[in-house]
Design a protein around this motif. Sequence first.
Motif, mmCIF file in Angstrom:
data_model
loop_
_atom_site.group_PDB
_atom_site.id
_atom_site.type_symbol
_atom_site.label_atom_id
_atom_site.label_comp_id
_atom_site.label_asym_id
_atom_site.label_seq_id
_atom_site.Cartn_x
_atom_site.Cartn_y
_atom_site.Cartn_z
ATOM 1 N N LEU A 2 33.388 21.529 58.910
ATOM 2 C CA LEU A 2 34.801 21.679 59.277
ATOM 3 C C LEU A 2 35.171 23.161 59.217
ATOM 4 O O LEU A 2 34.834 23.837 58.222
ATOM 5 C CB LEU A 2 35.672 20.893 58.282
ATOM 6 N N PHE A 3 35.834 23.648 60.250
ATOM 7 C CA PHE A 3 36.260 25.051 60.316
ATOM 8 C C PHE A 3 37.780 25.121 60.396
ATOM 9 O O PHE A 3 38.406 24.331 61.106
ATOM 10 C CB PHE A 3 35.687 25.738 61.565
ATOM 11 N N ILE A 4 38.346 26.101 59.690
ATOM 12 C CA ILE A 4 39.797 26.319 59.726
ATOM 13 C C ILE A 4 40.039 27.817 59.878
ATOM 14 O O ILE A 4 39.513 28.611 59.073
ATOM 15 C CB ILE A 4 40.456 25.870 58.392
ATOM 16 N N VAL A 5 40.787 28.200 60.908
ATOM 17 C CA VAL A 5 41.207 29.601 61.008
ATOM 18 C C VAL A 5 42.716 29.620 61.210
ATOM 19 O O VAL A 5 43.235 29.066 62.197
ATOM 20 C CB VAL A 5 40.495 30.351 62.170
ATOM 21 N N GLY A 6 43.405 30.220 60.254
ATOM 22 C CA GLY A 6 44.863 30.290 60.319
ATOM 23 C C GLY A 6 45.305 31.736 60.339
ATOM 24 O O GLY A 6 44.732 32.586 59.643
ATOM 25 N N VAL A 7 46.315 32.040 61.159
ATOM 26 C CA VAL A 7 46.876 33.394 61.217
ATOM 27 C C VAL A 7 48.332 33.311 60.793
ATOM 28 O O VAL A 7 49.086 32.503 61.319
ATOM 29 C CB VAL A 7 46.799 33.968 62.659
ATOM 30 N N LYS A 8 48.695 34.161 59.837
ATOM 31 C CA LYS A 8 50.065 34.103 59.308
ATOM 32 C C LYS A 8 51.050 34.688 60.304
ATOM 33 O O LYS A 8 50.778 35.728 60.890
ATOM 34 C CB LYS A 8 50.120 34.922 58.013
ATOM 35 N N ASP B 162 43.997 26.818 63.776
ATOM 36 C CA ASP B 162 42.951 26.206 64.604
ATOM 37 C C ASP B 162 41.980 25.496 63.664
ATOM 38 O O ASP B 162 41.449 26.116 62.733
ATOM 39 C CB ASP B 162 42.233 27.335 65.376
ATOM 40 N N ILE B 163 41.785 24.201 63.888
ATOM 41 C CA ILE B 163 40.862 23.427 63.034
ATOM 42 C C ILE B 163 39.878 22.715 63.954
ATOM 43 O O ILE B 163 40.292 22.073 64.919
ATOM 44 C CB ILE B 163 41.629 22.377 62.192
ATOM 45 N N TYR C 79 46.209 20.269 58.327
ATOM 46 C CA TYR C 79 47.213 20.810 59.248
ATOM 47 C C TYR C 79 48.602 20.763 58.609
ATOM 48 O O TYR C 79 49.326 21.762 58.582
ATOM 49 C CB TYR C 79 47.184 20.036 60.575
ATOM 50 N N ASP C 80 48.949 19.590 58.059
ATOM 51 C CA ASP C 80 50.312 19.419 57.517
ATOM 52 C C ASP C 80 50.560 20.320 56.301
ATOM 53 O O ASP C 80 51.676 20.794 56.105
ATOM 54 C CB ASP C 80 50.544 17.949 57.127
ATOM 55 N N ARG C 81 49.525 20.545 55.484
ATOM 56 C CA ARG C 81 49.722 21.358 54.277
ATOM 57 C C ARG C 81 49.706 22.854 54.581
ATOM 58 O O ARG C 81 50.387 23.640 53.927
ATOM 59 C CB ARG C 81 48.622 21.044 53.237
ATOM 60 N N LEU C 82 48.890 23.262 55.574
ATOM 61 C CA LEU C 82 48.719 24.705 55.809
ATOM 62 C C LEU C 82 49.693 25.253 56.847
ATOM 63 O O LEU C 82 50.122 26.406 56.759
ATOM 64 C CB LEU C 82 47.274 25.014 56.236
ATOM 65 N N LYS C 83 50.037 24.432 57.840
ATOM 66 C CA LYS C 83 50.830 24.947 58.968
ATOM 67 C C LYS C 83 52.168 25.554 58.535
ATOM 68 O O LYS C 83 52.572 26.592 59.086
ATOM 69 C CB LYS C 83 51.048 23.839 60.015
#
Length: 254
Positions: free
Chosen positions: A248-254, A181-182, A170-174
């Motif tokens: 573990l799932f990670i979905v990030g939207v820019k 969403d993780i 979270y801290d590195r990608l946000k």
Amino acid sequence: MPDWSPSKYLQFADERTRAARDLLAQVPLTAPRRVVDMGSGPGNSTELLVERFPDAEMIGLDNSPAMLEEARLRLPNVRFDMADAATWVPEPGTDLVFANAIYQWVPDHLAALERVAAALPEGGVLAVQMPDNMGEPSHVAMNVVGLGGPWASRLRGKPRPPLPPVAKYYDRLKPHLGALDIWHSVYNHVLDGPAAVVEWVKGTGLRPFLEPLTADEQTEYLKRYLEQIGSAYPPRADGKVLLRFPRLFIVGVK
Ligand SMILES: C[S@@+](CC[C@H](N)C(=O)[O-])C[C@H]1O[C@@H](n2cnc3c(N)ncnc32)[C@H](O)[C@@H]1O
């Protein structure tokens, strides 16, 4: 390490592809311009992406020649290229980077994912799934057998490190993403017996342990490993075993 075996990997194709389906279900895009399937393997995840986004420019990337060859046979209309996820970043116009079951193999993948997130265009999506199973009996036993045999000096340090905590992702990608969403899902795969558990991991997690061993040592290692798996995964009411598998799932939207 020797190349991946597409046929061994596809032995449990339905179970392995299920996580890719679950990841794709959370991708909030309707008409991405370019989609990259990083670590496309034999093309099973790419096939799902083509079904969902038939009008997108689709590119599969992998660093295994055998996997690329298999994927090109499976989807002749898709471009499959060699690339290393450790250094790769998306070109402008790449609206979706999809990576199912690959970044756990990439050393310092947090930094690699951070670079990918930073390079996405506005509205672009990063969708990643990684097994989070280094603490499961299936993987603990690899090390127990590895350190308890005459091959110990060659197998020390072979297990992948466990995934970093969710907060680290979270801290590195946000800082690079608008929404992030993780989550974890725990699958309980129904397999025929302990030997099927061994077959499952032979195509993935066991590869680094078997590769340094001679053929005779591999046979002995697998015999001892099967014994461990037999005690860790007792038969259920119908004689089958349940392979517990956290992801573990990670979905990030820019
Ligand atoms: C477990 S398979 C996943 C295949 C497919 N994405 C799926 O959903 O089933 C992992 C794939 O990642 C690839 N891979 C591992 N390390 C890689 C790297 N550094 N760069 C590119 N591909 C890599 C392997 O060659 C393999 O095809």
